[in-house]
Enzyme design. Sequence first.
Site, PDB file in Angstrom:
ATOM      1  N   ASP A   7       0.854  -1.184   0.000  1.00 31.02           N
ATOM      2  CA  ASP A   7       0.000   0.000   0.000  1.00 31.02           C
ATOM      3  C   ASP A   7       0.889   1.232   0.000  1.00 31.02           C
ATOM      4  O   ASP A   7       2.049   1.179   0.446  1.00 31.02           O
ATOM      5  CB  ASP A   7      -0.911   0.004   1.236  1.00 31.02           C
ATOM      6  CG  ASP A   7      -1.868   1.185   1.236  1.00 31.02           C
ATOM      7  OD1 ASP A   7      -2.557   1.393   0.221  1.00 31.02           O
ATOM      8  OD2 ASP A   7      -1.914   1.916   2.245  1.00 31.02           O
ATOM      9  N   GLU A   9       0.797   5.689   0.658  1.00 29.55           N
ATOM     10  CA  GLU A   9       0.115   6.929   1.007  1.00 29.55           C
ATOM     11  C   GLU A   9       0.768   8.042   0.199  1.00 29.55           C
ATOM     12  O   GLU A   9       1.976   7.988  -0.075  1.00 29.55           O
ATOM     13  CB  GLU A   9       0.213   7.219   2.507  1.00 29.55           C
ATOM     14  CG  GLU A   9      -0.425   6.164   3.397  1.00 29.55           C
ATOM     15  CD  GLU A   9      -1.920   5.995   3.157  1.00 29.55           C
ATOM     16  OE1 GLU A   9      -2.571   6.972   2.710  1.00 29.55           O
ATOM     17  OE2 GLU A   9      -2.429   4.890   3.403  1.00 29.55           O
ATOM     18  N   GLU A  52      -6.249  18.591   4.105  1.00 35.89           N
ATOM     19  CA  GLU A  52      -7.151  17.472   3.812  1.00 35.89           C
ATOM     20  C   GLU A  52      -6.388  16.154   3.703  1.00 35.89           C
ATOM     21  O   GLU A  52      -6.837  15.121   4.195  1.00 35.89           O
ATOM     22  CB  GLU A  52      -7.924  17.735   2.509  1.00 35.89           C
ATOM     23  CG  GLU A  52      -8.927  18.860   2.573  1.00 35.89           C
ATOM     24  CD  GLU A  52      -8.286  20.240   2.424  1.00 35.89           C
ATOM     25  OE1 GLU A  52      -9.003  21.236   2.598  1.00 35.89           O
ATOM     26  OE2 GLU A  52      -7.067  20.304   2.135  1.00 35.89           O
ATOM     27  N   HIS A  57      -3.916  10.589   6.355  1.00 35.93           N
ATOM     28  CA  HIS A  57      -2.861   9.676   6.835  1.00 35.93           C
ATOM     29  C   HIS A  57      -2.055  10.206   8.022  1.00 35.93           C
ATOM     30  O   HIS A  57      -1.231   9.477   8.573  1.00 35.93           O
ATOM     31  CB  HIS A  57      -1.909   9.294   5.699  1.00 35.93           C
ATOM     32  CG  HIS A  57      -1.376  10.439   4.894  1.00 35.93           C
ATOM     33  ND1 HIS A  57      -0.695  11.498   5.445  1.00 35.93           N
ATOM     34  CD2 HIS A  57      -1.417  10.673   3.548  1.00 35.93           C
ATOM     35  CE1 HIS A  57      -0.320  12.332   4.500  1.00 35.93           C
ATOM     36  NE2 HIS A  57      -0.757  11.866   3.334  1.00 35.93           N
ATOM     37  N   HIS A 151      -5.205   6.324   7.820  1.00 33.89           N
ATOM     38  CA  HIS A 151      -4.593   5.428   6.844  1.00 33.89           C
ATOM     39  C   HIS A 151      -3.091   5.340   7.110  1.00 33.89           C
ATOM     40  O   HIS A 151      -2.425   6.351   7.337  1.00 33.89           O
ATOM     41  CB  HIS A 151      -4.826   5.952   5.432  1.00 33.89           C
ATOM     42  CG  HIS A 151      -6.238   5.855   4.976  1.00 33.89           C
ATOM     43  ND1 HIS A 151      -6.583   5.587   3.669  1.00 33.89           N
ATOM     44  CD2 HIS A 151      -7.402   5.966   5.649  1.00 33.89           C
ATOM     45  CE1 HIS A 151      -7.897   5.557   3.562  1.00 33.89           C
ATOM     46  NE2 HIS A 151      -8.421   5.802   4.763  1.00 33.89           N
ATOM     47  N   ASP A 156      -2.233  -0.870   6.807  1.00 37.52           N
ATOM     48  CA  ASP A 156      -3.216  -1.213   5.783  1.00 37.52           C
ATOM     49  C   ASP A 156      -2.779  -2.445   4.992  1.00 37.52           C
ATOM     50  O   ASP A 156      -3.612  -3.259   4.583  1.00 37.52           O
ATOM     51  CB  ASP A 156      -3.440  -0.031   4.834  1.00 37.52           C
ATOM     52  CG  ASP A 156      -4.262   1.073   5.485  1.00 37.52           C
ATOM     53  OD1 ASP A 156      -4.603   0.939   6.669  1.00 37.52           O
ATOM     54  OD2 ASP A 156      -4.564   2.068   4.803  1.00 37.52           O
TER      55      ASP A 156
END
Length: 232
Positions: A7, A9, A52, A57, A151, A156
């Site tokens: 994964d 970010e 935002e 994360h 996140h 994850d």
Amino acid sequence: MREIVFDTETTGLDPFSGDRIVEIGCVELFNHLPTGRTYHQYINPERSLSEEVVAVHGLTEDFLSDKPTFSEIADDFLNFIGDDSVLVAHNASFDMKFINAELSWIGKEPLSYDRVVDTLVIARKKFPGARVNLNELCKRFGVDNSARTVHGALLDSELLADVYLELLGGREPGLILEKKFENNQKSLTKGAEPVLAERVMHEPRFFPISQDELEQHSEFVKKIKNNIWGIS
């Protein structure tokens, strides 16, 4: 078979608009069983992050300012995933888009989509019409995601590894092997013989077929040309 559940970010949604990767997490599976090996790296994106995105994360510009750039960690990342592992991700097109963009910017070959498994595609086929984001899949399969307050690439990936194994049909084989391994380790430390898993025998079940069902089956088979039972 070696698989890498991974994964990323990022600073946003589109690398071709200037967004970058800020975190990569990977979990290794071998023959659909976790090996315990992981790869995790925070990355300095060398650009600003919006409020935002930070809310998603939790990674701030200040936290990432002293982390290595993607060019500095690329070889370690590529060495961990290897050349022939299967890459597993949820909404894999998003993560692959960013990774291949980062690789192209430092003159490295992109990763092939032929080696990618997208768990989002699998989940949509298995549960049509249902919500299949990672949180919903964790809830469906009873995977504990209570630590997922924001996140995080490694967390994850660990959750997705559990979900992926459930999507493949469940983790019974792994649990049995792990239990046998634990029992064997305990017995060996005591100098005893390895413990064999107890075999549970079940009573045979019978499903009686009525004469009417037999006749219906016979009539149906007659309609099949050159059937293997020789019924005509």
